[in-house]
Scaffold this motif. Sequence first.
Motif, PDB file in Angstrom:
ATOM      1  N   GLN A  45      17.303 -20.431  43.981  1.00 18.44           N
ATOM      2  CA  GLN A  45      17.796 -20.668  45.348  1.00 18.44           C
ATOM      3  C   GLN A  45      18.312 -19.393  46.010  1.00 18.44           C
ATOM      4  N   LYS A  46      18.500 -18.340  45.202  1.00 19.24           N
ATOM      5  CA  LYS A  46      19.120 -17.094  45.692  1.00 19.24           C
ATOM      6  C   LYS A  46      20.502 -17.375  46.269  1.00 19.24           C
ATOM      7  N   THR A  47      21.255 -18.128  45.491  1.00 14.49           N
ATOM      8  CA  THR A  47      22.623 -18.442  45.909  1.00 14.49           C
ATOM      9  C   THR A  47      23.587 -18.100  44.779  1.00 14.49           C
TER      10      THR A  47
ATOM     11  N   THR B 204      18.665 -12.608  31.588  1.00 17.70           N
ATOM     12  CA  THR B 204      17.819 -11.703  32.372  1.00 17.70           C
ATOM     13  C   THR B 204      18.228 -10.266  32.028  1.00 17.70           C
ATOM     14  N   SER B 205      17.690  -9.320  32.775  1.00 19.73           N
ATOM     15  CA  SER B 205      18.079  -7.925  32.550  1.00 19.73           C
ATOM     16  C   SER B 205      19.574  -7.696  32.781  1.00 19.73           C
ATOM     17  N   ALA B 206      20.217  -8.610  33.509  1.00 16.88           N
ATOM     18  CA  ALA B 206      21.662  -8.472  33.730  1.00 16.88           C
ATOM     19  C   ALA B 206      22.445  -8.572  32.421  1.00 16.88           C
TER      20      ALA B 206
ATOM     21  N   SER C  17      22.940  -1.591  42.382  1.00 20.62           N
ATOM     22  CA  SER C  17      21.824  -2.335  41.805  1.00 20.62           C
ATOM     23  C   SER C  17      21.010  -1.361  40.958  1.00 20.62           C
ATOM     24  N   GLU C  18      19.976  -1.877  40.327  1.00 24.52           N
ATOM     25  CA  GLU C  18      19.082  -1.174  39.387  1.00 24.52           C
ATOM     26  C   GLU C  18      19.777  -1.035  38.023  1.00 24.52           C
ATOM     27  N   CYS C  19      19.213  -1.776  37.110  1.00 22.62           N
ATOM     28  CA  CYS C  19      19.845  -1.944  35.798  1.00 22.62           C
ATOM     29  C   CYS C  19      20.190  -0.615  35.116  1.00 22.62           C
ATOM     30  N   ALA C  20      19.222   0.305  35.076  1.00 18.59           N
ATOM     31  CA  ALA C  20      19.454   1.560  34.350  1.00 18.59           C
ATOM     32  C   ALA C  20      20.606   2.354  34.973  1.00 18.59           C
TER      33      ALA C  20
ATOM     34  N   SER D 106      17.464  -9.099  46.265  1.00 11.78           N
ATOM     35  CA  SER D 106      17.260 -10.477  45.829  1.00 11.78           C
ATOM     36  C   SER D 106      17.099 -10.624  44.323  1.00 11.78           C
ATOM     37  N   TYR D 107      17.516  -9.631  43.584  1.00  8.67           N
ATOM     38  CA  TYR D 107      17.448  -9.787  42.125  1.00  8.67           C
ATOM     39  C   TYR D 107      18.752  -9.358  41.460  1.00  8.67           C
ATOM     40  N   VAL D 108      18.881  -9.734  40.200  1.00  8.37           N
ATOM     41  CA  VAL D 108      20.017  -9.295  39.390  1.00  8.37           C
ATOM     42  C   VAL D 108      19.533  -8.196  38.449  1.00  8.37           C
ATOM     43  N   PRO D 109      20.417  -7.346  37.934  1.00  4.79           N
ATOM     44  CA  PRO D 109      21.872  -7.366  38.115  1.00  4.79           C
ATOM     45  C   PRO D 109      22.321  -6.647  39.383  1.00  4.79           C
TER      46      PRO D 109
ATOM     47  N   GLY E 103       7.993 -15.095  43.073  1.00  4.89           N
ATOM     48  CA  GLY E 103       9.174 -14.274  42.833  1.00  4.89           C
ATOM     49  C   GLY E 103       8.923 -13.336  41.673  1.00  4.89           C
ATOM     50  N   ASN E 104       9.936 -13.075  40.924  1.00  8.14           N
ATOM     51  CA  ASN E 104       9.905 -12.012  39.922  1.00  8.14           C
ATOM     52  C   ASN E 104      10.353 -12.616  38.586  1.00  8.14           C
ATOM     53  N   TRP E 105       9.406 -13.148  37.828  1.00 11.65           N
ATOM     54  CA  TRP E 105       9.776 -13.963  36.673  1.00 11.65           C
ATOM     55  C   TRP E 105       8.924 -13.620  35.467  1.00 11.65           C
TER      56      TRP E 105
HETATM   57  N1  LIG Z   1      14.337  -2.961  39.586  1.00 11.97           N
HETATM   58  C1  LIG Z   1      15.304  -3.942  39.174  1.00 11.97           C
HETATM   59  C2  LIG Z   1      14.569  -5.195  38.697  1.00 11.97           C
HETATM   60  C3  LIG Z   1      15.530  -6.329  38.391  1.00 11.97           C
HETATM   61  C4  LIG Z   1      14.796  -7.618  38.058  1.00 11.97           C
HETATM   62  O1  LIG Z   1      13.564  -7.674  37.942  1.00 11.97           O
HETATM   63  N2  LIG Z   1      15.579  -8.704  37.893  1.00 11.97           N
HETATM   64  C5  LIG Z   1      15.016 -10.010  37.621  1.00 11.97           C
HETATM   65  C6  LIG Z   1      15.674 -10.621  36.391  1.00 11.97           C
HETATM   66  S1  LIG Z   1      15.236  -9.737  34.935  1.00 11.97           S
HETATM   67  C7  LIG Z   1      15.321 -10.933  38.791  1.00 11.97           C
HETATM   68  O2  LIG Z   1      16.445 -11.064  39.198  1.00 11.97           O
HETATM   69  N3  LIG Z   1      14.285 -11.569  39.349  1.00 11.97           N
HETATM   70  C8  LIG Z   1      14.408 -12.499  40.416  1.00 11.97           C
HETATM   71  C9  LIG Z   1      13.590 -12.144  41.632  1.00 11.97           C
HETATM   72  O3  LIG Z   1      13.178 -10.981  41.773  1.00 11.97           O
HETATM   73  O4  LIG Z   1      13.361 -13.033  42.431  1.00 11.97           O
HETATM   74  C10 LIG Z   1      16.230  -3.365  38.104  1.00 11.97           C
HETATM   75  O5  LIG Z   1      15.811  -2.452  37.398  1.00 11.97           O
HETATM   76  O6  LIG Z   1      17.374  -3.817  38.015  1.00 11.97           O
END
Ligand SMILES: N[C@@H](CCC(=O)N[C@@H](CS)C(=O)NCC(=O)O)C(=O)O
Length: 210
Positions: free
Chosen positions: A35-37, A10-12, A64-67, A50-53, A115-117
Motif C-alpha cells: 500500500q506504500k503506507t 527486506t534489505s532493511a 536512503s540507499e542501503c549501502a 517508494s522503497y525501504v530502507p 513494483g520491486n519484489w
Molecule cells: N536502491 C535501493 C533499493 C531498495 C529496495 O529494492 N528495496 C525493496 C525491498 S528489498 C523495496 O522496498 N521494494 C519495494 C518497491 O520498490 O516497491 C537500496 O539500495 O536501498
Amino acid sequence: MLKLFYASQTSAMAPHILLQDCGLDFQLARVNLDQKTWANGDYNDINPKSYVPTLQVADDRYFSECAVILEYISTLVDNRYTYAYGTNNYWQERTWLNYIATELHKNFISPFRHGNWLPNTADSKQLVWQRVAPRLRYVEQHWQGPWLMGDTFTAADAYLFVMTNWLHRLDYPIEELPRLTKFDARMRQRPSVAAVLQVEGQPHSLTDSQ
Ligand SMILES: N[C@@H](CCC(=O)N[C@@H](CS)C(=O)NCC(=O)O)C(=O)O
C-alpha cells in the motif's frame, strides 16, 4: 532519535542488524510495501523512491540507499563496521557494498513483478537464479572467513545476510555454496541477528497483491 523505516526481511534488515548490534537507541516504523503506507500515512512522503530502507536521522533529514545507510550507521559508532577512510580495507569494503547492492540485491528483484519484489513464479525464480548464482559463486570464491573480509564482522556481512536469507525464502540451493551456508548459520547465531529476525517476524508476502 534514529528511526528505521523497514518491511520484514527486506534489505532493511541489514541496517536493522547494525542498529541492534551496536546498541544505539532507535525506533522502528513498519512500512506496508503493497500500500506504500506506514502508521502515519503515505510512505512516499517519507521516501519518494517508494522503497525501504529509509533512516530518519533528524526531524527533516532522511537517508536512503542501503549501502549508504550502513556506512552512516558505522560512522555513529567509531566506524565499528567499516575501516578507516582511504585505507585498502576501506576501498575493499566499499567495493563489496557496491557489489552486493548492484550485482546481488538488484538481481534478486524479478523484472516481471509489479513494483520491486522477489520472484514468485517458477519462471521468474529460474531467471533470477541464473543471474544471482554466478555472482554468489564469485563471493564464495573470494571469501576470506570467518566473515566476508576476514576476522572482522563488517557492514558488508549484514547486507550479505539479506541475500543468504533470501536464498532460503526462495528455496534456492544454498548448500551449493558451502562458505555462504556456514556464514548464514554463523549470522543466525549472532544475538543481534536472532533478535532482529524475531522482531521482524514473518517476511512480507511473495504474493502479488494486484
Ligand atoms: N536502491 C535501493 C533499493 C531498495 C529496495 O529494492 N528495496 C525493496 C525491498 S528489498 C523495496 O522496498 N521494494 C519495494 C518497491 O520498490 O516497491 C537500496 O539500495 O536501498
